[in-house]
Design a protein around this motif. Structure first.
Motif, PDB file in Angstrom:
ATOM      1  N   HIS A 358      51.680  67.651   0.909  1.00 38.68           N
ATOM      2  CA  HIS A 358      50.784  68.796   0.743  1.00 38.68           C
ATOM      3  C   HIS A 358      49.354  68.283   0.784  1.00 38.68           C
ATOM      4  CE1 HIS A 358      49.487  72.551  -1.798  1.00 38.68           C
ATOM      5  NE2 HIS A 358      48.938  72.511  -0.608  1.00 38.68           N
ATOM      6  N   LEU A 359      48.660  68.567   1.911  1.00 34.76           N
ATOM      7  CA  LEU A 359      47.256  68.193   2.041  1.00 34.76           C
ATOM      8  C   LEU A 359      46.424  69.366   1.554  1.00 34.76           C
ATOM      9  CD1 LEU A 359      47.324  66.534   5.589  1.00 34.76           C
ATOM     10  CD2 LEU A 359      47.439  65.409   3.358  1.00 34.76           C
ATOM     11  N   LYS A 360      45.832  69.235   0.380  1.00 31.90           N
ATOM     12  CA  LYS A 360      45.159  70.351  -0.268  1.00 31.90           C
ATOM     13  C   LYS A 360      43.697  70.492   0.135  1.00 31.90           C
ATOM     14  CE  LYS A 360      48.168  70.109  -4.338  1.00 31.90           C
ATOM     15  NZ  LYS A 360      48.237  69.988  -5.815  1.00 31.90           N
ATOM     16  N   ASN A 361      43.168  69.516   0.852  1.00 35.59           N
ATOM     17  CA  ASN A 361      41.733  69.521   1.140  1.00 35.59           C
ATOM     18  C   ASN A 361      41.396  70.176   2.475  1.00 35.59           C
ATOM     19  OD1 ASN A 361      43.005  67.461   2.564  1.00 35.59           O
ATOM     20  ND2 ASN A 361      41.135  66.224   2.700  1.00 35.59           N
ATOM     21  N   ILE A 362      42.371  70.790   3.149  1.00 32.41           N
ATOM     22  CA  ILE A 362      42.134  71.444   4.429  1.00 32.41           C
ATOM     23  C   ILE A 362      42.457  72.930   4.303  1.00 32.41           C
ATOM     24  CG2 ILE A 362      42.844  71.597   6.848  1.00 32.41           C
ATOM     25  CD1 ILE A 362      43.572  68.662   6.737  1.00 32.41           C
ATOM     26  N   LYS A 363      41.514  73.790   4.661  1.00 35.21           N
ATOM     27  CA  LYS A 363      41.811  75.206   4.748  1.00 35.21           C
ATOM     28  C   LYS A 363      42.404  75.453   6.133  1.00 35.21           C
ATOM     29  CE  LYS A 363      38.188  76.693   1.529  1.00 35.21           C
ATOM     30  NZ  LYS A 363      37.017  77.579   1.332  1.00 35.21           N
ATOM     31  N   SER A 364      43.711  75.585   6.203  1.00 37.62           N
ATOM     32  CA  SER A 364      44.392  75.599   7.497  1.00 37.62           C
ATOM     33  C   SER A 364      44.908  76.985   7.856  1.00 37.62           C
ATOM     34  CB  SER A 364      45.552  74.601   7.489  1.00 37.62           C
ATOM     35  OG  SER A 364      46.541  74.965   6.546  1.00 37.62           O
ATOM     36  N   PHE A 365      44.839  77.303   9.161  1.00 39.50           N
ATOM     37  CA  PHE A 365      45.194  78.643   9.614  1.00 39.50           C
ATOM     38  C   PHE A 365      46.260  78.654  10.704  1.00 39.50           C
ATOM     39  CE2 PHE A 365      40.629  78.771   8.357  1.00 39.50           C
ATOM     40  CZ  PHE A 365      40.837  79.413   7.142  1.00 39.50           C
ATOM     41  N   ASP A 366      46.252  77.669  11.588  1.00 45.05           N
ATOM     42  CA  ASP A 366      47.285  77.610  12.620  1.00 45.05           C
ATOM     43  C   ASP A 366      47.527  76.158  12.999  1.00 45.05           C
ATOM     44  OD1 ASP A 366      49.255  78.650  14.219  1.00 45.05           O
ATOM     45  OD2 ASP A 366      47.913  79.492  15.730  1.00 45.05           O
ATOM     46  N   VAL A 367      48.700  75.907  13.621  1.00 42.74           N
ATOM     47  CA  VAL A 367      49.123  74.534  13.872  1.00 42.74           C
ATOM     48  C   VAL A 367      49.987  74.469  15.120  1.00 42.74           C
ATOM     49  CG1 VAL A 367      51.078  74.868  12.284  1.00 42.74           C
ATOM     50  CG2 VAL A 367      50.340  72.541  12.866  1.00 42.74           C
ATOM     51  N   ILE A 368      49.830  73.393  15.876  1.00 44.55           N
ATOM     52  CA  ILE A 368      50.691  73.079  17.021  1.00 44.55           C
ATOM     53  C   ILE A 368      51.241  71.679  16.821  1.00 44.55           C
ATOM     54  CG2 ILE A 368      50.833  72.652  19.495  1.00 44.55           C
ATOM     55  CD1 ILE A 368      48.481  74.504  19.912  1.00 44.55           C
ATOM     56  N   LEU A 374      49.679  66.416  15.913  1.00 43.27           N
ATOM     57  CA  LEU A 374      49.760  67.688  15.211  1.00 43.27           C
ATOM     58  C   LEU A 374      48.339  68.240  15.158  1.00 43.27           C
ATOM     59  CD1 LEU A 374      51.865  69.398  13.469  1.00 43.27           C
ATOM     60  CD2 LEU A 374      50.661  68.423  11.489  1.00 43.27           C
ATOM     61  N   ILE A 375      48.133  69.411  15.749  1.00 43.42           N
ATOM     62  CA  ILE A 375      46.798  69.992  15.849  1.00 43.42           C
ATOM     63  C   ILE A 375      46.697  71.157  14.867  1.00 43.42           C
ATOM     64  CG2 ILE A 375      45.097  71.031  17.384  1.00 43.42           C
ATOM     65  CD1 ILE A 375      46.638  69.710  19.720  1.00 43.42           C
ATOM     66  N   VAL A 376      45.690  71.129  14.020  1.00 38.99           N
ATOM     67  CA  VAL A 376      45.560  72.109  12.942  1.00 38.99           C
ATOM     68  C   VAL A 376      44.162  72.709  12.970  1.00 38.99           C
ATOM     69  CG1 VAL A 376      45.656  72.477  10.442  1.00 38.99           C
ATOM     70  CG2 VAL A 376      47.161  70.778  11.510  1.00 38.99           C
ATOM     71  N   THR A 377      44.081  74.038  12.962  1.00 35.43           N
ATOM     72  CA  THR A 377      42.776  74.685  12.868  1.00 35.43           C
ATOM     73  C   THR A 377      42.443  74.929  11.409  1.00 35.43           C
ATOM     74  OG1 THR A 377      43.789  76.865  13.144  1.00 35.43           O
ATOM     75  CG2 THR A 377      42.886  75.838  15.098  1.00 35.43           C
ATOM     76  N   GLY A 378      41.233  74.543  11.038  1.00 32.87           N
ATOM     77  CA  GLY A 378      40.762  74.736   9.674  1.00 32.87           C
ATOM     78  C   GLY A 378      39.444  75.471   9.683  1.00 32.87           C
ATOM     79  N   GLU A 379      38.942  75.776   8.496  1.00 32.67           N
ATOM     80  CA  GLU A 379      37.684  76.513   8.393  1.00 32.67           C
ATOM     81  C   GLU A 379      36.508  75.687   8.905  1.00 32.67           C
ATOM     82  OE1 GLU A 379      36.307  79.414   5.018  1.00 32.67           O
ATOM     83  OE2 GLU A 379      35.742  77.374   4.434  1.00 32.67           O
ATOM     84  N   ASP A 380      36.559  74.382   8.703  1.00 35.20           N
ATOM     85  CA  ASP A 380      35.423  73.542   9.078  1.00 35.20           C
ATOM     86  C   ASP A 380      35.683  72.672  10.295  1.00 35.20           C
ATOM     87  OD1 ASP A 380      37.296  71.896   7.906  1.00 35.20           O
ATOM     88  OD2 ASP A 380      35.836  70.718   6.759  1.00 35.20           O
ATOM     89  N   GLY A 381      36.840  72.861  10.968  1.00 38.84           N
ATOM     90  CA  GLY A 381      37.101  72.055  12.142  1.00 38.84           C
ATOM     91  C   GLY A 381      38.540  72.136  12.618  1.00 38.84           C
TER      92      GLY A 381
END
Length: 409
Positions: A358-368, A374-381
């Motif tokens: 559980h990576l708690k420091n990333i605000k994550s919204f979608d993932v491939i 593993l590509i993850v969209t977050g609020e800051d990048g």
């Protein structure tokens, strides 16, 4: 008229996501989107095409094709990265497309929405992308009929002091974001565009549209199929289309790609609903909160071996699940403000007990879960991880998102 306008507002994906910045103790500034109606001619006169690389101010849909990573900036266009080395993605250009939310790529042709039109671009030479076809007026949700003729609903960026205005000027607009596999590229779990058997399938808020793309540079609109209200995502798997809505999941047989046939609907409580599929199981996240009303936060596992009778296998409580992706025996789940989680899914009735990380420091919204990272969209990048071991994800790189308020105030 008001109902048509509201329907269009509900589909403006993510443009109401607000970013706050304090200029004084009593001021709170937010960048909001104010609806603006323009003529069809004005919409089609807006600049379209490849421009120099620039930093994204918000990440929308993500898509990978060959060695390229495409990052949509909602309603503005697509940032293009050479991702041959996920440790060092290179920003190569920005494809300006007003009103763009979704994309898919087939045989070097990139398909993208531009408000009410479908655009097709030849990306064979990535630094010299060319518009090869515009298919007009296929996305009706942005089209408003007036006595004097049709108009298009667009938006205008507006910075407001919500403390001073008491939120009076705020237009709140919501939509969700799909997985787009097909013989061409791969997208996130929030996509509304997908490819299967030389057909492009797109979902609007209440319909499924079909385009024949056998001649990739010449997409041809075939028809639209009316669906229930609240359609959000589409995911293709083994000649079937899995369509997520805020009240359930539709399963269509697309063996005849021009004539998909509805097999069943799995109903659930009102919630935002991305879905991914692997083998005989579908994985669905249900999310409560703004835009999804008061629902529940959970992961559902469905047995779809008989697609005419999907049945629930298990349910696991989550914090605020968004997009998800499955690779082998692992599931990666975005928890919004609560981070990114990875699970072992070998035992379908014990997934909740098999949290790997559980990576708690990333605000994550979608993932491939892509072939290289593993590509993850977050609020800051947009983050990339090595996921050879799903229990110890190792960050490879981060494409930063530049909040315009941070640099202007």
């Amino acid at each position: 008229m008001k109902k048509i306008l509201l329907n269009a507002l509900l589909l403006l994906a993510t443009i109401s996501t607000l970013t706050q910045c304090k200029k004084s103790p009593s001021a709170k500034y937010e960048m909001i989107q104010i609806p603006k109606v323009i003529s069809l001619a004005e919409m089609r006169s807006l600049p379209v095409g490849i421009t120099k690389a620039q930093t994204a101010t918000k990440a929308g849909k993500i898509y990978i094709y060959n060695d390229y990573l495409f990052i949509n900036e909602p309603n503005k266009g697509i940032h293009i990265y050479n991702n041959s080395n996920p440790n060092n993605p290179i920003n190569t250009g920005f494809l300006q497309i007003p009103g763009n939310i979704d994309l898919a790529v087939h045989n070097n042709i990139l398909y993208a929405d531009s408000y009410i039109d479908l655009l097709a671009f030849d990306i064979t030479t990535i630094n010299n992308i060319k518009l090869v076809k515009r298919t007009p007026e296929v996305f009706k949700q942005f089209l408003i009929q007036y006595a004097a003729g049709p108009k298009v609903l667009t938006y205008k960026d507006t910075l407001v002091n919500t403390a001073a205005n008491n939120n009076a000027n705020k237009e709140v607009m919501f939509a969700s974001t799909a997985n787009s596999y097909g013989g061409s590229g791969q997208g996130g779990s929030m996509a509304r565009f997908t490819l299967l058997n030389n057909y492009l399938y797109t979902v609007g808020i209440s319909d499924l549209s079909l385009f024949n793309v056998q001649a990739a540079a010449n997409p041809t609109f075939v028809k639209s199929i009316r669906l229930d209200w609240g359609v959000e995502t589409i995911f293709p798997y083994e000649q079937k289309l899995f369509i997520g809505t805020n009240t359930g999941m539709h399963i269509f047989n697309a063996a005849d790609p021009a004539n998909p046939v509805k097999l069943s609907t799995y109903a659930h409580v009102f919630a935002c609903d991305p879905v991914v599929v692997q083998g005989k199981y579908a994985y669905v996240t249900l999310r409560a909160g703004t835009g999804c009303r008061q629902a529940t936060n959970q992961l559902e596992v469905l047995d779809i071996e008989d697609p005419t009778k999907p049945k629930q296998v298990s349910v696991f409580p989550m914090q605020n699940p968004h997009g998800l992706s499955v690779s082998g025996n692992n599931l990666f789940l975005c928890e919004g403000d609560f981070g990114l989680k990875s699970f072992n899914i070998t035992d379908k009735i014990a997934i909740g007990k098999n949290l790997l990380q559980h990576l708690k420091n990333i605000k994550s919204f979608d993932v491939i879960a892509g072939p290289k990272s593993l590509i993850v969209t977050g609020e800051d990048g947009v983050y990339q991880f090595n996921y050879d071991n799903a229990a110890t994800l190792k960050q490879l790189s981060k494409i930063k998102i530049q909040n315009p308020l941070n640099s202007s105030l």
